[in-house]
Design an enzyme around this catalytic site. Structure first.
Site, short mmCIF file in Angstrom:
data_model
loop_
_atom_site.label_atom_id
_atom_site.label_comp_id
_atom_site.label_asym_id
_atom_site.label_seq_id
_atom_site.Cartn_x
_atom_site.Cartn_y
_atom_site.Cartn_z
N CYS A 146 0.96 -1.24 -0.03
CA CYS A 146 -0.01 0.01 -0.02
C CYS A 146 0.92 1.11 0.10
CB CYS A 146 -0.85 0.06 1.26
SG CYS A 146 -1.87 1.53 1.50
N CYS A 152 -0.68 6.05 7.20
CA CYS A 152 -2.00 5.77 7.52
C CYS A 152 -1.87 4.75 8.68
CB CYS A 152 -2.74 5.02 6.38
SG CYS A 152 -4.24 4.02 6.90
N CYS A 155 -2.90 -0.05 9.00
CA CYS A 155 -2.01 -1.00 8.72
C CYS A 155 -0.69 -0.67 9.18
CB CYS A 155 -2.14 -1.59 7.21
SG CYS A 155 -3.88 -1.66 6.55
N CYS A 254 -8.20 1.70 -1.00
CA CYS A 254 -7.72 0.88 0.27
C CYS A 254 -7.56 -0.43 -0.10
CB CYS A 254 -8.57 1.32 1.31
SG CYS A 254 -8.43 0.38 2.80
N GLN A 383 -19.87 -8.20 11.84
CA GLN A 383 -18.44 -8.59 11.99
C GLN A 383 -17.86 -7.99 10.56
OE1 GLN A 383 -16.11 -10.10 13.85
NE2 GLN A 383 -17.32 -10.69 15.50
N PHE A 414 -23.86 -9.10 25.30
CA PHE A 414 -23.13 -8.38 24.41
C PHE A 414 -23.67 -8.83 22.78
CE2 PHE A 414 -20.74 -8.22 28.09
CZ PHE A 414 -20.74 -7.03 28.53
N GLU A 435 -28.19 -6.50 24.60
CA GLU A 435 -27.51 -5.58 24.06
C GLU A 435 -27.73 -4.25 24.36
OE1 GLU A 435 -25.02 -3.36 21.67
OE2 GLU A 435 -24.87 -5.54 22.04
N ASP A 483 -19.56 -11.52 24.69
CA ASP A 483 -18.64 -11.03 23.51
C ASP A 483 -18.52 -9.47 23.99
OD1 ASP A 483 -17.26 -10.30 21.45
OD2 ASP A 483 -18.86 -10.71 19.94
N CYS A 510 -12.20 -9.04 21.79
CA CYS A 510 -11.40 -8.23 20.83
C CYS A 510 -10.13 -7.63 21.30
CB CYS A 510 -12.39 -7.29 20.17
SG CYS A 510 -13.27 -6.21 21.10
#
Length: 561
Positions: A146, A152, A155, A254, A383, A414, A435, A483, A510
C-alpha cells in the site's frame, strides 16, 4: 519479551531490609509499573480497579535486575539510538537504549529495527519516543504493497511478513495470559491450554465495511509541507492521520476493502471536489460544510454470493439535490444496490445520523454467515471480516459444545445484531440475548424473523448497569456467551456470572488485555474485594481477524469447578 524497568531510585527504596518483605514489596512495585504502562492505552473509566490486570507489557525479572543498577533517565527532546525487541499490545514497539537497558516505547517500530528516536514523554520507569530515522531495517522485512502504509494508522505492520505478524500476536496473548491472567501453570508445558493462533487466509480486501472522512484540511507528509494548498486542493477524502482529528490523509484506494468498493471510492474522488458541484467538506473547527463521512459496506447476495454494495453519505443537513450528481455516477456501478444518506446535524464527528434517507435502491444489503441470512442497514453492527467470522463462529460453536437435542439454554451477552446467538439457536432450546444499542436489538429481532428462528429473545439493556434482579427474566443458562467490547466486562457483571454459576462460559474478546483481566477474576477471584473465582480456564484460542493491524480476537472456554 522486553519489559518495563524499575528505576534506580525505586529499587533503592525497596532494598531497605530484606527477606520475604523485600520480595513482596518488589513484586508489588512490578505490578504498579504494569498499571502505569497500561494507562497509556486505557482511560481511567475503563480500568476496573486492580492495577495488575491491565498490563500490556510483561515484566521480566532479568531486565529489572539489569536496569536497577543504572541511573540513566532520558530527557524530553533527547535523541537516542534504539533497537526494537518486540511488539506490545496495539502494535507498539518495545525498545531499549543500548548500554543502559532503559525501556522506551515507539509506535511503528518493528522487531530488530535499529533507529534514532526522539523522547516525547517520560514517566520514570519508561519513556515514549517518536522515530526520527531508521539506521537498519527490522527482521522479516517486506515491502508494503500500500502506498499509504507509511502514513496511514490502519495497517501498521504491512511491511512485516505475515508469519512474523502471527508470531507477535500469539506472543502478546501468551504474555498477557501469564502476567495479567496469572495462568502461567496452565500455559507452560506440553499440555498448554493456549492454542496456536488461527491465521486469516485472506490478507487483503477482507473488510466488508470502511468509513472514510471528508476533510477541509489535507494531511501532508513532511517533504510536501512546503507546497501551497488552496481552496478545494486542500480538501481531502480518506482516513484521519494518526494523532490528528482535523486532518485527513487523502486516499484513492484502500487494499483492505473490496474491489467494487474501491471503484466507488475512485468514482467519488474523481468529481466531488469539482467547484461546479458546490460540495464542501465539513470543517471541524468552524462547524461549516456539508460532507462529513463516506461509508462503504459490502455484502453478498443470498444464494449467488455475488457482491452488493451500500454507499452511505453522512452529511450535516439534508440536501439531496447536492448529492444527486454523485448518486447518478455511482449508481451506474453494477454492485451498488443501496445509496443512503445519514444526516447528522451535531458538531460532533460521529457517522450515525439523527435521520436516514434512501437515495437509491434498497435500505439494506444482505450477508450470509454460518448458513444464515442477515439484513444489514447503514448503522448495523456486523463482523467486519465475513470470511474469518465463519472461522470464528465455528470455534465458538465448538467451545459451546451444545448437545444438539434442543434442551439447553444459551445466554448471549453483548449480542449485537444476534449473529452468534442465532447460529447457536438451531441446536439450543432457547437463546436470550442482551445488548445496549436499540438499533442492534431491532436488527437481531429482524434477523431472527428472516431466518424463521422463533427460539431467540433479544432484549435492550446496559450490561454495565445491571440491577440486583438481573437474571429474573430468563431461566438459568447452560452456556453463557460473552462478547464484550474493548473495555471488557464490568465487575458487576462478573459478580453476577460468579453467582449464576453456569456450567460453561465462552468468552469472545477483541482485547486480550481486558480479556486476561476478566478471566483472572472469573477463575481466581478478586481478593481485595472478597470475590472468589469458581471457573477453570480450559482453552485459549487466538484468532487473527485483521491482518496487518494490531488487533487480536480470542475465544476462551471456561468450565465451572
Amino acid at each position: 519479551m522486553a519489559a518495563t524497568i524499575v528505576p534506580t531510585h525505586g529499587f533503592r527504596q525497596l532494598s531497605i531490609g530484606g527477606g520475604p518483605l523485600l520480595l513482596r514489596r518488589f513484586r508489588k512495585h512490578q505490578r504498579n509499573l504494569c498499571s502505569l504502562v497500561a494507562s497509556l492505552s486505557y482511560p481511567q473509566e475503563q480500568r476496573e480497579g486492580s492495577s495488575k490486570t491491565l498490563a500490556e507489557l510483561s515484566i521480566n525479572d532479568d531486565d529489572i535486575a539489569k536496569s536497577s543498577s543504572s541511573s540513566y533517565f532520558p530527557k524530553r527532546g533527547e535523541t537516542l539510538e534504539l533497537v526494537c525487541e518486540s511488539l506490545a499490545f496495539k502494535g507498539i514497539g518495545v525498545c531499549k537504549v543500548e548500554e543502559t537497558g532503559f525501556v522506551v516505547m515507539c509506535d511503528r517500530a518493528l522487531p530488530g529495527e535499529r533507529f534514532i528516536g526522539r523522547v516525547t514523554r517520560k514517566k520514570g520507569s519508561y519513556a515514549q519516543v517518536t522515530k526520527v530515522e531508521t539506521i537498519s531495517s527490522h527482521w522479516d522485512s517486506v515491502e508494503a504493497p500500500c502506498e499509504y502504509a507509511a502514513y496511514c494508522g490502519g495497517c501498521k505492520t504491512q511491511n512485516l511478513t505475515y508469519e512474523a505478524q502471527l508470531r507477535a500476536k500469539e506472543q502478546q496473548v501468551r504474555e498477557l495470559m501469564i502476567h495479567v491472567g496469572r495462568f502461567s501453570d496452565e500455559i507452560s508445558g506440553s499440555s498448554s491450554i493456549m492454542k496456536s493462533i488461527v491465521p486469516c487466509d485472506i490478507q487483503f480486501h477482507y473488510r466488508n465495511k470502511m468509513e472514510f472522512s471528508f476533510g477541509a484540511w489535507k494531511w501532508l507528509p513532511k517533504e510536501l509541507l512546503g507546497e501551497k494548498q488552496e481552496g478545494s486542493d486542500n480538501y481531502a477524502l480518506g482516513l484521519h492521520a494518526p494523532g490528528f482529528f482535523d486532518k485527513v490523509l487523502h486516499v484513492e484506494k484502500c487494499l483492505l476493502q473490496s474491489e467494487p468498493a474501491n471503484l466507488v471510492l475512485a468514482a467519488i474522488q474523481d468529481c466531488w471536489r469539482d467547484p461546479q458541484l458546490a460540495l464542501s467538506p465539513y470543517d471541524v473547527h468552524s462547524h461549516k460544510g456539508f460532507l462529513k463521512h463516506l461509508m462503504l459496506r459490502t455484502g453478498r447476495t443470498a444464494g449467488t454470493d455475488s457482491l452488493e454494495l451500500m454507499v452511505n453519505f453522512v452529511t450535516s443537513s439534508y440536501k439531496p439535490d447536492l448529492l444527486k450528481p454523485l448518486v447518478e455516477k455511482i449508481s451506474a456501478i453494477p454492485e451498488v444496490v443501496s445509496i443512503m444518506n445519514n444526516v447528522n446535524t451535531s458538531v460532533g464527528n460521529t457517522s450515525v445520523g439523527e435521520m436516514e434517507y434512501t437515495l437509491h435502491g434498497r435500505s439494506t444489503i444482505t450477508e450470509t454467515l454460518r448458513g444464515l441470512t442477515f439484513q444489514i442497514s447503514a448503522n448495523s453492527f456486523f463482523q467486519t471480516n465475513t470470511s474469518q467470522a465463519e472461522v470464528l463462529y465455528k470455534l465458538i460453536e465448538d467451545c459451546a459444545g451444545l448437545r444438539g437435542d434442543g434442551s439447553e439454554i444459551v445466554l448471549d451477552l453483548f449480542c449485537g445484531t444476534g449473529t452468534i446467538g442465532l447460529t447457536l439457536a438451531r441446536r439450543a432450546k432457547h437463546v436470550y440475548g442482551y445488548e445496549v444499542v436499540p438499533q442492534a436489538v431491532s436488527d437481531a429481532n429482524r434477523n431472527a424473523k428472516l431466518n424463521k428462528i422463533s427460539n431467540a429473545t433479544f432484549v435492550q439493556g446496559d450490561l454495565n448497569k445491571i440491577s440486583e434482579n438481573f437474571g429474573s427474566d430468563f431461566p438459568k443458562p447452560d452456556i453463557v456467551i460473552s462478547d464484550p467490547n474493548r473495555p471488557g466486562m464490568h465487575l458487576k457483571l462478573i459478580k453476577f456470572l460468579l453467582k449464576l454459576k453456569a456450567p460453561r462460559i465462552v468468552y469472545v474478546s477483541c482485547n486480550p488485555s481486558t480479556c486476561a483481566r476478566d478471566l483472572d477474576y472469573l477463575c481466581h477471584g478478586v481478593e481485595e474485594k472478597n470475590i472468589e473465582g469458581c471457573y477453570r480456564l480450559r482453552s485459549i484460542q487466538p484468532v487473527d481477524m485483521f491482518p496487518h493491524t494490531p488487533h487480536i480476537e480470542c475465544v476462551c472456554l471456561l468450565e465451572l469447578v
